[in-house]
Write an enzyme that holds these catalytic residues in place. Structure first.
Site, PDB file in Angstrom:
ATOM      1  N   SER A 165       2.054  -2.451   6.100  1.00  0.00           N
ATOM      2  CA  SER A 165       1.464  -2.945   7.343  1.00  0.00           C
ATOM      3  C   SER A 165       2.339  -2.741   8.564  1.00  0.00           C
ATOM      4  O   SER A 165       1.841  -2.810   9.688  1.00  0.00           O
ATOM      5  CB  SER A 165       1.120  -4.425   7.193  1.00  0.00           C
ATOM      6  OG  SER A 165       2.299  -5.177   7.033  1.00  0.00           O
ATOM      7  N   HIS A 216      -5.034  -4.388   3.544  1.00  0.00           N
ATOM      8  CA  HIS A 216      -5.159  -3.675   4.820  1.00  0.00           C
ATOM      9  C   HIS A 216      -6.011  -2.413   4.685  1.00  0.00           C
ATOM     10  O   HIS A 216      -5.842  -1.479   5.471  1.00  0.00           O
ATOM     11  CB  HIS A 216      -3.786  -3.295   5.370  1.00  0.00           C
ATOM     12  CG  HIS A 216      -3.126  -4.392   6.142  1.00  0.00           C
ATOM     13  ND1 HIS A 216      -3.563  -4.802   7.383  1.00  0.00           N
ATOM     14  CD2 HIS A 216      -2.063  -5.160   5.853  1.00  0.00           C
ATOM     15  CE1 HIS A 216      -2.790  -5.779   7.826  1.00  0.00           C
ATOM     16  NE2 HIS A 216      -1.878  -6.031   6.918  1.00  0.00           N
ATOM     17  N   LYS A 229      -9.354 -10.162   6.428  1.00  0.00           N
ATOM     18  CA  LYS A 229      -9.073  -9.085   7.384  1.00  0.00           C
ATOM     19  C   LYS A 229     -10.395  -8.394   7.742  1.00  0.00           C
ATOM     20  O   LYS A 229     -11.196  -8.956   8.471  1.00  0.00           O
ATOM     21  CB  LYS A 229      -7.997  -8.158   6.829  1.00  0.00           C
ATOM     22  CG  LYS A 229      -6.624  -8.863   6.789  1.00  0.00           C
ATOM     23  CD  LYS A 229      -5.471  -8.000   6.366  1.00  0.00           C
ATOM     24  CE  LYS A 229      -4.145  -8.720   6.586  1.00  0.00           C
ATOM     25  NZ  LYS A 229      -3.416  -9.013   5.337  1.00  0.00           N
TER      26      LYS A 229
HETATM   27  C1  LIG Z   1      -2.771 -10.141   4.674  1.00  0.00           C
HETATM   28  C2  LIG Z   1      -2.208  -9.779   3.361  1.00  0.00           C
HETATM   29  C3  LIG Z   1      -2.143 -10.706   2.316  1.00  0.00           C
HETATM   30  C4  LIG Z   1      -2.533 -12.149   2.496  1.00  0.00           C
HETATM   31  O1  LIG Z   1      -3.904 -12.290   2.552  1.00  0.00           O
HETATM   32  P1  LIG Z   1      -4.511 -13.746   2.819  1.00  0.00           P
HETATM   33  O2  LIG Z   1      -5.870 -13.681   2.254  1.00  0.00           O
HETATM   34  O3  LIG Z   1      -4.465 -13.963   4.300  1.00  0.00           O
HETATM   35  O4  LIG Z   1      -3.640 -14.713   2.106  1.00  0.00           O
HETATM   36  C5  LIG Z   1      -1.681 -10.277   1.082  1.00  0.00           C
HETATM   37  N1  LIG Z   1      -1.275  -9.006   0.900  1.00  0.00           N
HETATM   38  C6  LIG Z   1      -1.285  -8.102   1.883  1.00  0.00           C
HETATM   39  C7  LIG Z   1      -0.831  -6.713   1.626  1.00  0.00           C
HETATM   40  C8  LIG Z   1      -1.743  -8.461   3.149  1.00  0.00           C
HETATM   41  O5  LIG Z   1      -1.744  -7.557   4.141  1.00  0.00           O
END
Ligand SMILES: *Cc1c(COP(=O)(O)O)cnc(C)c1O
Length: 397
Positions: A184, A212, A243
């Site tokens: 990310s 992502h 997301k």
């Molecule tokens: C955003 C993200 C998470 C966390 O996701 P949530 O549902 O907000 O807990 C886990 N792993 C990755 C790679 C992320 O980008």
């Protein structure tokens, strides 16, 4: 008694502040969208994970509203006691079908999914081989398991091979290669084809956290395994509903039937944390419906990403190469962190919301402003962002 702990904590907070690492939260006074309002002003938002613009999509909101009437507000239960509605099971089926796995299991978040998966599947005779840039929740989840741990350099297949050899030499029984689908801070993809080849050679499973990517990467939006043509070679996929898929909350593990069945029996964040709220399940289901029924938002997102990337390069900025809607603008060198922060501040003053990242979030000397494009942005929005970068550079020097 609180006593001297108060002063200790205050000193820690001061250290965080002195190091320039204090995170201030800007309060929005509007829904999450391409255009948001803050207490001070309106802003064009280029730092949300709202890749498809579904966070305030009318169809998603309508589905969630309807669910409040039909399914109530809360579940007040974990899944195995009385927290499973038919729509929870239906969403799990839908996620599994979308990703092409046997089954899927919902969690309150992807953080919980990653926290609950490794301990169940990998014990002290097993080996977890993990990319050094994996998400914090993977690192924590791996820590909770008793497995032997190996770390390989980011996306480095030669080092992955060396770590797999070490795991074999140590006599590991189950082996699993663990990677984010997208890193990310860089907007780069894990080389899943090469990873799957190596895993096969060494008899290891493959785990991909596709948070992502799910919804917009790959021609059908099925994520990095689809992009690399390895959908049937990845054993465990985790991802978030927080997301691109509406952005509310919730996460999942999608995998082989037995893996999902065992997680339902043994995974602690699943067993001991509340069910995903009914309105969130319904809204996320509607978001997934939109992703499945049309590629239009994906195409808009890709167009916006290309336009931004091209205009920024033409303006002389250093953009990390790639096609993911995370586009990092680099500010290398000694004063890079300061310049990135000043430029981001200046841009916010002009109503464009972007975030600067510096050490220790990214390596020293590799400060950047991370821009995240969305299908909700118009072409004018994208151009306004680039113009704000140029004006800020002129102002900051
Ligand atoms: C955003 C993200 C998470 C966390 O996701 P949530 O549902 O907000 O807990 C886990 N792993 C990755 C790679 C992320 O980008």
């Amino acid at each position: 008694m609180y006593g001297t702990v108060k002063d200790d904590i205050a000193a820690t907070l001061q250290e965080i502040n002195d190091a320039g690492l204090y995170k201030n939260e800007r309060e929005l006074t509007s829904p999450q969208s391409a255009h948001v309002t803050t207490l001070k002003a309106e802003a064009l938002n280029f730092c949300a994970n709202n890749y498809l613009g579904l966070a305030d999509d009318p169809a998603v909101i309508e589905a969630a509203k309807k669910a409040l009437d039909e399914w109530g507000f809360g579940m007040a239960s974990v899944r195995f006691i009385c927290g499973t509605q038919t729509q929870h099971t239906a969403l799990e089926r839908k996620i599994a079908d979308f990703l092409g796995t046997d089954a899927a299991i919902l969690y309150s978040s992807c953080f919980d999914a990653n926290g609950g998966v490794f301990e169940v599947l990998f014990g002290e005779r097993d080996a977890i081989i993990s990319d050094e840039l994996n998400h914090a929740s993977i690192i924590d989840g791996v820590r909770l398991s008793k497995a032997m741990r190996y770390r390989y350099r980011n996306a480095d297949l030669a080092d992955l091979r060396a770590q797999l050899e070490a795991a074999v030499a140590a006599g590991a029984e189950r082996k699993v290669v663990v990677t984010d689908g997208v890193f990310s801070m860089d907007g780069s993809y894990a080389p899943l084809d090469g990873i799957c080849d190596l895993a096969e050679e060494f008899g290891a499973m493959v785990f991909v956290d596709d948070s992502h990517a799910v919804g917009f990467v790959g021609s059908g939006g099925k994520g990095t395994p689809e992009l690399f043509g390895v959908q049937d070679r990845v054993d465990i996929i985790t991802g978030t509903l927080g997301k691109a898929l509406g952005g509310a909350s919730g996460g999942y593990v999608a995998s082989h039937q037995e893996v999902v069945d065992l997680l339902r029996q043994r995974s602690r964040p699943y067993l001991f944390s509340n069910s995903v709220a009914p309105a969130v399940v319904a809204g996320s289901t509607a978001a997934l419906d939109l992703v499945e029924s049309s590629g239009e938002k994906r195409e808009t997102l890709a167009r916006n990403t290309e336009l931004f990337d091209r205009l920024m390069r033409e303006a002389g900025f250093e953009v990390l190469p790639g096609t993911h809607p995370i586009r990092p603008i680099m500010f290398p060198g000694e004063d890079g962190a300061r310049r990135a922060a000043d430029i981001a501040d200046h841009m916010l003053g002009r109503g464009v919301y972007v975030i600067a990242f510096s050490f220790p979030v990214v390596p020293r000397g590799k400060a950047r402003i991370r821009v995240q494009l969305s299908a909700a942005h118009s072409e004018d929005d994208v151009r306004a962002c680039v113009d704000a970068f140029i004006a800020a550079r002129d102002a900051v020097g």
